[in-house]
Enzyme design. Structure first.
Site, PDB file in Angstrom:
ATOM      1  N   LYS A  14       0.826  -1.216   0.000  1.00  0.00           N
ATOM      2  CA  LYS A  14       0.000   0.000   0.000  1.00  0.00           C
ATOM      3  C   LYS A  14       0.856   1.261   0.000  1.00  0.00           C
ATOM      4  O   LYS A  14       0.623   2.179  -0.788  1.00  0.00           O
ATOM      5  CB  LYS A  14      -0.932  -0.011   1.227  1.00  0.00           C
ATOM      6  CG  LYS A  14      -1.885  -1.178   1.278  1.00  0.00           C
ATOM      7  CD  LYS A  14      -2.808  -1.107   2.484  1.00  0.00           C
ATOM      8  CE  LYS A  14      -2.082  -1.291   3.798  1.00  0.00           C
ATOM      9  NZ  LYS A  14      -1.475  -2.646   3.934  1.00  0.00           N
ATOM     10  N   ARG A  89      -8.962   1.475   8.871  1.00  0.00           N
ATOM     11  CA  ARG A  89      -8.597   0.086   9.128  1.00  0.00           C
ATOM     12  C   ARG A  89      -9.798  -0.769   9.525  1.00  0.00           C
ATOM     13  O   ARG A  89      -9.670  -1.983   9.640  1.00  0.00           O
ATOM     14  CB  ARG A  89      -7.542   0.009  10.240  1.00  0.00           C
ATOM     15  CG  ARG A  89      -6.177   0.528   9.837  1.00  0.00           C
ATOM     16  CD  ARG A  89      -5.172   0.269  10.937  1.00  0.00           C
ATOM     17  NE  ARG A  89      -3.852   0.789  10.598  1.00  0.00           N
ATOM     18  CZ  ARG A  89      -2.938   0.137   9.908  1.00  0.00           C
ATOM     19  NH1 ARG A  89      -3.204  -1.084   9.479  1.00  0.00           N
ATOM     20  NH2 ARG A  89      -1.761   0.674   9.663  1.00  0.00           N
ATOM     21  N   ARG A 128      12.444  -7.993   4.993  1.00  0.00           N
ATOM     22  CA  ARG A 128      12.719  -6.585   5.280  1.00  0.00           C
ATOM     23  C   ARG A 128      13.783  -6.445   6.366  1.00  0.00           C
ATOM     24  O   ARG A 128      13.827  -7.204   7.319  1.00  0.00           O
ATOM     25  CB  ARG A 128      11.438  -5.861   5.710  1.00  0.00           C
ATOM     26  CG  ARG A 128      10.412  -5.779   4.612  1.00  0.00           C
ATOM     27  CD  ARG A 128       9.375  -4.708   4.840  1.00  0.00           C
ATOM     28  NE  ARG A 128       8.633  -4.844   6.091  1.00  0.00           N
ATOM     29  CZ  ARG A 128       7.518  -4.164   6.352  1.00  0.00           C
ATOM     30  NH1 ARG A 128       7.024  -3.315   5.464  1.00  0.00           N
ATOM     31  NH2 ARG A 128       6.892  -4.335   7.511  1.00  0.00           N
ATOM     32  N   ARG A 161      12.622  -6.089  12.177  1.00  0.00           N
ATOM     33  CA  ARG A 161      11.608  -5.565  13.076  1.00  0.00           C
ATOM     34  C   ARG A 161      10.849  -6.715  13.724  1.00  0.00           C
ATOM     35  O   ARG A 161      10.614  -7.749  13.103  1.00  0.00           O
ATOM     36  CB  ARG A 161      10.616  -4.674  12.314  1.00  0.00           C
ATOM     37  CG  ARG A 161      11.215  -3.421  11.756  1.00  0.00           C
ATOM     38  CD  ARG A 161      10.206  -2.455  11.197  1.00  0.00           C
ATOM     39  NE  ARG A 161       8.939  -3.048  10.785  1.00  0.00           N
ATOM     40  CZ  ARG A 161       7.981  -2.356  10.173  1.00  0.00           C
ATOM     41  NH1 ARG A 161       8.162  -1.083   9.904  1.00  0.00           N
ATOM     42  NH2 ARG A 161       6.870  -2.941   9.818  1.00  0.00           N
ATOM     43  N   ARG A 172      -0.460 -10.839  12.294  1.00  0.00           N
ATOM     44  CA  ARG A 172      -0.903  -9.599  11.649  1.00  0.00           C
ATOM     45  C   ARG A 172      -1.914  -9.900  10.537  1.00  0.00           C
ATOM     46  O   ARG A 172      -2.886  -9.170  10.348  1.00  0.00           O
ATOM     47  CB  ARG A 172       0.291  -8.830  11.085  1.00  0.00           C
ATOM     48  CG  ARG A 172       1.214  -8.258  12.148  1.00  0.00           C
ATOM     49  CD  ARG A 172       2.496  -7.718  11.548  1.00  0.00           C
ATOM     50  NE  ARG A 172       2.236  -6.571  10.681  1.00  0.00           N
ATOM     51  CZ  ARG A 172       3.142  -6.070   9.844  1.00  0.00           C
ATOM     52  NH1 ARG A 172       4.335  -6.631   9.737  1.00  0.00           N
ATOM     53  NH2 ARG A 172       2.844  -5.025   9.099  1.00  0.00           N
TER      54      ARG A 172
END
Length: 216
Positions: A14, A89, A128, A161, A172
């Site tokens: 996004k 959200r 990531r 992270r 998530r």
């Protein structure tokens, strides 16, 4: 004033898609996280209200986020186009955004849903890496640092992270399905949902979005 909403699971791209579109047009990319940090830096009423939540790692209440968006729209020119990444959200936030749009004579839509298979999401997020010192971001496959594990910008050691670890990613995705996925029905009923295959190259995804925004 026009508000385009970007939807999709974590890792769907996004933020990347919104940033690419903003670079090609006069639209403004509005990331919820960046909006919070900017409001806090400028000391706006909503930013100060969010401060304690941000410092403690808690979720900023919907009411505070709505106040920040109200501040944003109040300061914006009437012909502004915003690309919302991270808000709404849930359906409550979507209703609040519709209410704000009514206040400011803005339109909401289209809602762009970026669709990506779960295995691609796992690879994207799991690869990531972030610099804890300067905040620069990398990816082991698509954007690796020049020296493995080391930040190109400041030379610090890169980290993963906590929310990019496999078990956290799956959680998530579960939260997304429970809380955010119902927004697809919300915007589908409104006739403004547009689905995009976002599993490929970021520029191709941006091209597809530009196409239907232009009415093609």
């Amino acid at each position: 004033m026009k508000i385009i909403v970007f939807l999709g699971a974590p890792g769907a791209g996004k933020g990347t898609a919104a940033a690419r579109l903003a670079a090609r047009t006069s639209a403004v990319h509005v990331s919820t996280g960046a909006m919070l940090r900017d409001a806090l830096k400028r000391g706006t009423p909503a930013g100060l209200a969010a401060k304690s939540y941000m410092e403690s790692g808690g979720l900023v209440p919907d009411e505070t986020l709505v106040d920040m968006i109200r501040e944003l729209l109040t300061e914006a020119p009437k012909d502004a186009v915003f690309l919302f990444d991270g808000f709404p959200r849930n359906e409550k936030q979507a209703a609040a955004l519709d209410m704000l749009a009514g206040e400011f004579g803005a339109t909401v839509g289209p809602a762009v849903c970026l669709e990506v298979p779960e295995d691609v999401i796992m690879a994207r997020l799991g690869g990531r890496r972030v610099c804890p010192s300067c905040g620069a971001g990398f990816h082991v496959e698509s954007m690796p640092p020049k020296k493995e594990g080391i930040c190109d910008v400041c030379g610090a050691e890169l980290t993963v992270r906590a929310d990019d670890r496999p078990e956290t990613i799956r959680h998530r995705l579960e939260v997304y399905e429970k809380q955010t996925a119902p927004l697809l029905s919300w915007y589908e009923k409104a006739g403004s949902l547009r689905r995009v295959d976002a599993s490929g190259d970021a520029d191709a995804v941006a091209d597809a979005i530009m196409g239907f925004l232009a009415g093609k």
